[in-house]
Motif scaffolding. Structure first.
Motif, short mmCIF file in Angstrom:
data_model
loop_
_atom_site.label_atom_id
_atom_site.label_comp_id
_atom_site.label_asym_id
_atom_site.label_seq_id
_atom_site.Cartn_x
_atom_site.Cartn_y
_atom_site.Cartn_z
N LEU A 1 0.84 -1.21 0.00
CA LEU A 1 0.00 0.00 0.00
C LEU A 1 0.87 1.25 0.00
O LEU A 1 0.66 2.18 -0.80
CB LEU A 1 -0.91 -0.02 1.23
N VAL A 2 1.89 1.24 0.88
CA VAL A 2 2.76 2.41 0.98
C VAL A 2 3.48 2.63 -0.35
O VAL A 2 3.60 3.76 -0.83
CB VAL A 2 3.77 2.23 2.15
N HIS A 3 3.90 1.52 -0.97
CA HIS A 3 4.59 1.62 -2.25
C HIS A 3 3.67 2.25 -3.30
O HIS A 3 4.08 3.14 -4.07
CB HIS A 3 5.02 0.22 -2.71
N GLU B 1 2.35 5.89 -7.18
CA GLU B 1 1.20 6.30 -7.99
C GLU B 1 0.67 7.65 -7.54
O GLU B 1 0.22 8.46 -8.34
CB GLU B 1 0.09 5.26 -7.91
N LYS B 2 0.67 7.85 -6.22
CA LYS B 2 0.06 9.08 -5.71
C LYS B 2 1.10 10.13 -5.35
O LYS B 2 0.75 11.23 -4.94
CB LYS B 2 -0.79 8.76 -4.46
N GLY B 3 2.36 9.76 -5.44
CA GLY B 3 3.42 10.72 -5.19
C GLY B 3 3.51 11.21 -3.75
O GLY B 3 4.00 12.30 -3.48
N LEU B 4 2.98 10.43 -2.80
CA LEU B 4 3.05 10.85 -1.41
C LEU B 4 4.46 10.61 -0.86
O LEU B 4 5.10 9.63 -1.22
CB LEU B 4 2.03 10.09 -0.55
#
Ligand SMILES: Nc1ncnc2c1ncn2[C@@H]1O[C@H](COP(=O)(O)OP(=O)(O)OP(=O)(O)O)[C@@H](O)[C@H]1O
Ligand SMILES: [Mg+2]
Lengths: 267, 303
Positions: free
Chosen positions: B272-274, B279-282
């Motif tokens: 999830l973190v990956h 993908e979300k650039g967080l």
């Protein structure tokens, strides 16, 4: 369906008979069986009948168990009794009808053989009722261990026996699984001619065999990992020790059997 | 002149490589270990140049997809297989020397996947006694070891049961006790939980973690479960006979692409973190393993 195959026929309990040393029990059973055959007068067989009866009481084995182990032998019992009763010529004819003649000798012999066989079964069943298969194997291994010096593979045989005992329940469980799996695929094992049913067994036996080989391979590996290297240099956790009860049991049985044999020879 | 001295030093260090001396300080030490099941030169190499060392008292998880050579490596640690190339040292002993065989087998216990196929006896305590009996331990001592081992895995109350009546997790704990009775320094477990239900898995994992924590047992756990690997001190990832990643669970699982390329999954949280990172650039740390860590990181980001 396969659940009712109980291995050996051990009846767990806590009686002195259960606790006796398996080696002594095996030896005494052999002695008892031999002495049964050396007695030729039914009168002297009353003693072993009473003796066995008392032992069953001590071991608290229900009579129906004995009946169960006698059941498969009923045809043989009837056959030998009939043969002896009707076809053994004697000195005095007690009863005669058409071709059948019952002589005194025939009657005596029939009774003798009947009691002998029943005592034989009762005695040897008592051994298996009061001794777990593993203890039995252990006893046999230790009794035969002198043969090991003659290069007879006693340890290997005992190991094979105990592994067989260990895996029989597992394989039975597996057979059941395979059977239901094949039934779910539409296999029909209950109907049809004998040949058809035998054929239906093939799809059960083959997977069973394959899995047994795989198990054997894995087991051998696991045994090797646990430092197994045959019987040489192996010690045992359970040491068999003789107790007072073994001495008493032996004394009583030996005296009884000795008496029977002596009387059998004297008369 | 200088060059020739350098050459001599190089030559000496090659003749007696540093690893061989190092081998004494590491519990298990593989040096360029290669292995092939067939003897022909063309045969596929199941292990290729594996170098690995395991410190005494550590808990190492080995991951890898089916056929990557994990079991083959494990079998080398117990001298079931001998290296075709390179060498393997266990507690400083070279496994290829015949004289070390029984010593190594006794020091490295093996537990396999199928509990049914590694129990030998019809009674639990007899089974645990099997290994010390083979080692020729005196009867009194065997009894002591059996009790100790069964108490350690929490199966003492079942000592006179028949193994086939026990649950999978219980059987597997008996198998562990059977190995503990040898008093090993290290246990190698080859997918010990693969055939167990979640409860059996938990029982077995708790047992081996306790052994590692309390008795300082070196544990090598081969597994397909990422969550089991995440609890180890160290994770080794194998792919077609080579070690492709080796480090703490955080170091290894943060290399998500590498793990995926070896045909494995990463733990859900890391996944999830990956996804959030790529993908979300967080701006999240890549090495979150537990849900708490991930939640904290996300909370920190938004506060
Ligand atoms: N006894 C054998 N003979 C020949 N080849 C074998 C043998 N055992 C394993 N192999 C091969 O060696 C390779 C590695 O097998 P290994 O059992 O070490 O893999 P693994 O990582 O343990 O896989 P799994 O996750 O399925 O247990 C496989 O390609 C396999 O086909
Ligand atoms: Mg494997």
């Amino acid at each position: 369906m396969l659940n009712d195959i109980t291995l050996g026929q051990y009846f767990p309990g806590n009686s002195p008979l259960h606790k006796m040393d398996p080696r002594i029990k095996i030896l005494l059973t052999v002695l008892f069986v031999v002495s049964l055959f050396l007695v030729s007068d039914p009168l002297f067989l009353i003693a072993p009948v009473i003796f066995i009866g008392i032992l069953y009481l001590i071991a608290r084995i229900p009579v129906r168990f004995l009946l169960k182990s006698l059941k498969p032998l009923i045809p043989i019992l009837i056959f030998t009794t009939v043969l002896n009763l009707f076809f053994l010529p004697g000195d005095v004819t007690l009863f005669s009808f058409w071709v059948i003649q019952i002589s005194d000798k025939g009657l005596l012999n029939a009774i003798l053989v009947l009691i002998r066989i029943v005592c034989l079964i009762a005695g040897s069943s008592l051994l298996t009722y009061t001794t777990s298969p593993i203890a039995l194997t252990d006893g046999i291994e230790r009794l035969l261990s002198p043969l090991g010096k003659l290069k007879f593979p006693v340890h290997d045989l005992a190991m094979m026996m105990s592994i067989a005992l260990r895996f029989i329940p597992t394989l039975i469980e597996e057979t059941e699984k395979i059977m239901s799996a094949q039934k779910a695929r539409g296999a029909d094992m209950e109907t049809g001619s004998l040949v058809q049913r035998a054929k239906a067994l093939v799809p059960i036996l083959i997977p069973l065999l394959v899995s047994a080989f795989r198990r054997a391979e894995e087991l051998a590996l696991a045994m090797e990992c646990r430092c197994y290297r045959g019987g040489e240099g192996r010690t045992r956790m359970k040491q068999l020790k003789l107790h007072l009860r073994d001495l008493w049991g032996s004394l009583i049985t030996v005296i009884l059997c000795g008496g029977m044999i002596a009387l059998g020879f004297l008369l | 002149m200088h060059e020739s001295i350098l050459c001599v030093i190089l030559y000496i260090s090659m003749a007696c490589p540093g690893e061989r001396i190092l081998a004494l300080t590491e519990y298990i030490h593989a040096v360029n270990l290669s292995f092939s099941y067939q003897n022909e030169p063309e045969a596929p190499q199941v292990l290729k140049d594996v170098s690995l060392s395991v410190e005494k008292g550590s808990f190492v998880a080995v991951l890898g997809h089916n056929g990557s050579g994990k079991s083959t490596l494990a079998k080398h640690m117990n001298v079931i297989l001998l290296p075709s190339g390179g060498s393997l040292f266990v507690n400083g002993m070279d496994t290829s020397l015949e004289e070390h065989l029984w010593e190594i087998r006794q020091q490295v216990g093996m537990v396999f996947q199928n509990p049914d196929n590694q129990l030998v006896a019809t009674v639990v305590e007899e089974d645990v006694a099997f290994a010390p009996e083979n080692m020729g331990v005196p009867p009194e001592e065997i009894r002591r070891r059996v009790e100790e081992a069964l108490r350690t895995v929490g199966m003492w109350d079942f000592r006179d049961h028949a193994p086939h009546r026990l649950s999978g997790g219980q059987k597997q704990r008996i198998a562990i006790a059977g190995v503990l009775a040898m008093h090993p320094d290290c246990i190698v477990l080859d997918e010990p939980t693969a055939m167990l239900d979640p409860r059996g898995r938990r029982e077995v994992l708790e047992t081996i973690h306790r052994l590692n924590r309390e008795s300082g047992m070196t544990v090598i756990l081969i597994t397909h479960y990422m969550d089991e690997a995440a609890q180890a001190d160290r994770v080794v990832v194998m792919d077609s006979g080579t070690v492709i990643a080796d480090g703490t669970p955080k170091e290894v699982f943060s290399q998500v692409e590498l793990i995926r390329s070896a045909g494995l999954d990463v733990p859900q949280t890391t996944d999830l973190v990956h996804w959030l990172r790529t993908e979300k650039g967080l701006d999240l740390p890549a090495d979150c393993l537990t849900v708490e860590e991930a939640a904290d990181a996300v909370a920190k980001l938004f506060s």
